[in-house]
Scaffold this motif. Structure first.
Motif, short mmCIF file in Angstrom:
data_model
loop_
_atom_site.label_atom_id
_atom_site.label_comp_id
_atom_site.label_asym_id
_atom_site.label_seq_id
_atom_site.Cartn_x
_atom_site.Cartn_y
_atom_site.Cartn_z
N VAL A 234 54.78 -21.76 39.71
CA VAL A 234 55.72 -22.12 38.64
C VAL A 234 55.75 -23.62 38.41
CG1 VAL A 234 57.18 -20.14 39.21
CG2 VAL A 234 57.75 -22.39 40.15
N SER A 235 55.08 -24.39 39.27
CA SER A 235 55.22 -25.85 39.26
C SER A 235 54.98 -26.46 37.90
CB SER A 235 54.26 -26.47 40.28
OG SER A 235 54.64 -26.15 41.60
N LYS A 236 53.85 -26.14 37.28
CA LYS A 236 53.49 -26.75 36.01
C LYS A 236 54.04 -25.94 34.84
CE LYS A 236 50.99 -29.21 38.81
NZ LYS A 236 51.39 -30.54 39.26
N ARG A 237 54.03 -24.60 34.98
CA ARG A 237 54.43 -23.73 33.88
C ARG A 237 55.84 -24.03 33.41
NH1 ARG A 237 53.52 -18.68 36.11
NH2 ARG A 237 51.38 -18.99 35.47
N TYR A 238 56.75 -24.22 34.37
CA TYR A 238 58.14 -24.44 34.01
C TYR A 238 58.62 -25.85 34.41
CZ TYR A 238 58.09 -19.36 33.56
OH TYR A 238 57.79 -18.06 33.21
N SER A 239 57.69 -26.76 34.68
CA SER A 239 58.06 -28.10 35.11
C SER A 239 59.00 -28.03 36.32
CB SER A 239 58.73 -28.87 33.95
OG SER A 239 58.76 -30.25 34.22
N MET A 240 58.56 -27.27 37.32
CA MET A 240 59.36 -27.03 38.52
C MET A 240 58.54 -27.34 39.78
SD MET A 240 61.28 -23.47 37.34
CE MET A 240 61.82 -23.08 39.01
N CYS A 241 57.89 -28.50 39.79
CA CYS A 241 57.02 -28.84 40.92
C CYS A 241 57.77 -28.84 42.25
CB CYS A 241 56.38 -30.20 40.69
SG CYS A 241 55.26 -30.25 39.26
N GLY A 242 59.02 -29.27 42.22
CA GLY A 242 59.79 -29.35 43.45
C GLY A 242 60.30 -28.01 43.96
N ALA A 243 60.17 -26.97 43.17
CA ALA A 243 60.63 -25.65 43.62
C ALA A 243 59.74 -25.10 44.72
CB ALA A 243 60.68 -24.67 42.45
N ARG A 244 58.44 -25.43 44.66
CA ARG A 244 57.46 -24.96 45.64
C ARG A 244 57.43 -23.43 45.70
NH1 ARG A 244 54.60 -27.30 44.63
NH2 ARG A 244 53.24 -26.91 46.39
N ILE A 245 57.27 -22.81 44.55
CA ILE A 245 57.13 -21.36 44.48
C ILE A 245 55.84 -21.02 43.75
CG2 ILE A 245 58.02 -19.23 43.44
CD1 ILE A 245 59.53 -20.00 45.90
N GLY A 246 55.02 -20.21 44.40
CA GLY A 246 53.79 -19.72 43.80
C GLY A 246 53.60 -18.27 44.20
N CYS A 247 52.39 -17.76 44.03
CA CYS A 247 52.11 -16.40 44.47
C CYS A 247 50.61 -16.19 44.63
CB CYS A 247 52.70 -15.37 43.51
SG CYS A 247 51.94 -15.34 41.87
N MET A 248 50.28 -15.23 45.45
CA MET A 248 48.91 -14.75 45.62
C MET A 248 48.87 -13.33 45.11
SD MET A 248 46.83 -14.27 49.20
CE MET A 248 45.47 -13.09 49.31
N VAL A 249 47.85 -13.01 44.30
CA VAL A 249 47.76 -11.70 43.67
C VAL A 249 46.38 -11.11 43.91
CG1 VAL A 249 47.97 -10.42 41.50
CG2 VAL A 249 49.34 -12.50 41.85
N SER A 250 46.33 -9.86 44.32
CA SER A 250 45.06 -9.15 44.45
C SER A 250 45.32 -7.65 44.46
CB SER A 250 44.33 -9.55 45.73
OG SER A 250 43.09 -8.86 45.84
N ARG A 251 44.35 -6.90 43.93
CA ARG A 251 44.41 -5.44 43.99
C ARG A 251 43.74 -4.90 45.25
NH1 ARG A 251 42.77 -6.50 38.59
NH2 ARG A 251 44.47 -6.24 37.07
N ASN A 252 43.13 -5.79 46.03
CA ASN A 252 42.47 -5.39 47.27
C ASN A 252 43.54 -5.20 48.35
OD1 ASN A 252 41.15 -5.57 49.87
ND2 ASN A 252 39.32 -6.29 48.81
N THR A 253 43.75 -3.98 48.75
CA THR A 253 44.85 -3.69 49.69
C THR A 253 44.62 -4.31 51.06
OG1 THR A 253 43.80 -1.57 50.25
CG2 THR A 253 45.49 -1.55 48.52
N GLU A 254 43.36 -4.39 51.50
CA GLU A 254 43.08 -4.99 52.80
C GLU A 254 43.35 -6.49 52.79
OE1 GLU A 254 39.18 -4.01 54.10
OE2 GLU A 254 39.57 -1.85 54.23
N VAL A 255 42.98 -7.14 51.69
CA VAL A 255 43.26 -8.58 51.56
C VAL A 255 44.76 -8.83 51.58
CG1 VAL A 255 43.18 -10.53 49.94
CG2 VAL A 255 41.12 -9.18 50.37
N MET A 256 45.50 -8.03 50.84
CA MET A 256 46.94 -8.24 50.77
C MET A 256 47.62 -7.93 52.09
SD MET A 256 47.30 -9.59 47.89
CE MET A 256 49.08 -9.64 47.70
N ALA A 257 47.11 -6.96 52.83
CA ALA A 257 47.67 -6.65 54.15
C ALA A 257 47.45 -7.81 55.11
CB ALA A 257 47.03 -5.37 54.70
#
Length: 397
Positions: A234-257
């Motif tokens: 969210v840092s750049k999208r909403y000008s919220m660099c200090g929030a330190r919130i992101g995410c990792m996304v994948s459909r690979n169940t083993e990677v996500m586990a």
């Protein structure tokens, strides 16, 4: 005296932040600084996000689940689906910034001694994340004269060994602002499928695309379900660099586990920042339309002003809010330090990011800088005029 680890010694300094002591000294001398070195937008954070933190009724500031609050993940998955990325909330993990998501991804798919291939120049912290994971970066160099377009796929393929685990890409690019075309993204996807590799796509700047160009997400490429890992923030999208919130996304169940175990080890992402990020998802699309229009104006203003300086070359970006500039100097880091320590115009100077730190190939990009056009147009113009005056006064390395 106990010794520092080799990993600690080899950890690279940030080209974006390493000159901070010079800037602090300049400010202590009374100079005003135009900060062109760091991607900290001056666009106001959505009021909804700020109000959500101010007006919450929490009695205990508790942990969230390791993967993030369910309510936030649900709204985040909805956002992605509205943008052509069909995922469920269970296919994402909320992270402490996009940086942690990258570290989760590296940790989940690589072992010490493995390799990742990255087109350079690239976001400087990729070098740091690779060092922390004991992973070797193999760089494929994109060319300034090609506006940093994707290098030939044959150059990627030539670097693939039995140690290669992934191709890492940033789209739109930091530090170049280059936006990969749909065909370029598919070329990388085809290569990953051919050699059974992962593709880690840093898509933090997805909302910032210009001149009618469209962003192609790695998650939208068919057939790549078990190979694609997306990093976002969210840092750049909403000008919220200090929030330190992101995410990792994948459909690979083993990677996500595997990634979930890393998420559990750090306990949870920050609570208040998730509350703000969830509220930010309610902003109207006009928020992004207005921001994009502003960044296009800033980009065009900057490119035109830089183009009038003798000896300068600049690559025109179609995304994010950065550009790479070639200067008529041998060592841009020395020049950047000199600007802060020994130069001013009416008590003002500028801070830029030397571009060599955005390469992993030694002695590359030494005469380049990255400029972040995150200032208002009048400030950009004054910063460029100071840069021009500095180049005229600079006596060399």
């Amino acid at each position: 005296m106990p010794k520092i680890s080799q990993k600690g010694l080899q950890m690279p300094e940030s080209p974006i932040r390493k000159l901070v002591p010079f800037a602090e000294a300049a400010e202590a001398e009374g100079k005003s600084i135009y900060y062109l070195n760091i991607g900290q937008p001056d666009i106001p954070t959505p009021q909804k996000a700020l109000d959500a933190v101010k007006n919450n009724d929490l009695n205990i500031l508790s942990y969230s689940p390791s993967s993030g609050f369910d309510s936030y993940k649900t709204k985040l998955a909805k956002y992605y689906n509205q943008n052509g990325i069909n995922i469920s909330k269970d296919q994402l993990i909320v992270s402490t910034g996009g940086s942690e998501a990258l570290m989760f991804a590296m940790g989940s798919i690589t072992d010490p001694g493995d390799e990742v291939i990255i087109p350079e120049p690239f976001y400087a912290n990729y070098n740091g994340f690779a060092t922390a994971a004991n992973v070797t970066v193999k760089a494929v160099q994109s060319k300034f004269e090609d506006n940093f377009a994707l290098p030939p796929i044959s150059e990627f393929e030539a670097l693939i060994t039995d140690k290669t685990k992934a191709i890492v890409m940033c789209n739109p690019g930091n530090p170049t602002g280059y936006l990969y075309t749909e065909d370029e993204v598919k070329q990388l996807a085809d290569l990953a499928l051919k050699h059974d590799l992962f593709v880690i796509a840093d898509e933090v700047y997805r909302e910032f695309t210009y001149d009618g160009a469209k962003h192609t997400s790695i998650m939208a490429v068919e057939g790549l379900e078990n190979h694609a890992i997306m990093v976002d923030s969210v840092s750049k999208r909403y000008s919220m660099c200090g929030a330190r919130i992101g995410c990792m996304v994948s459909r690979n169940t083993e990677v996500m586990a595997a990634a979930m175990k890393f998420a559990q080890a750090r306990l949870s992402p920050p609570t208040f920042a998730q509350i703000a990020s969830e509220a930010a998802l309610d902003v109207d699309q006009t928020y992004f339309e207005n921001i994009n229009s502003e960044y296009v104006n800033r980009r065009d203003t900057l490119i035109e002003a830089l183009g009038q300086i003798e000896g300068i070359k600049v690559a025109k970006p179609r995304g994010a809010f950065y550009c790479i500039v070639e200067l008529p100097v041998q060592n841009s880091e020395h020049f950047a330090k000199w600007l802060l320590s020994n130069f001013e115009v009416n008590g003002k100077t500028v801070m830029v990011a030397p571009a060599a730190g955005f390469y992993s190939t030694p002695n590359t990009g030494l005469n380049q800088i990255r400029i972040a056009y995150v200032l208002e147009k009048e400030h950009l113009l004054e910063a460029v005029s100071i840069l021009e005056a500095g180049l005229k006064a600079y006596q060399g390395d």
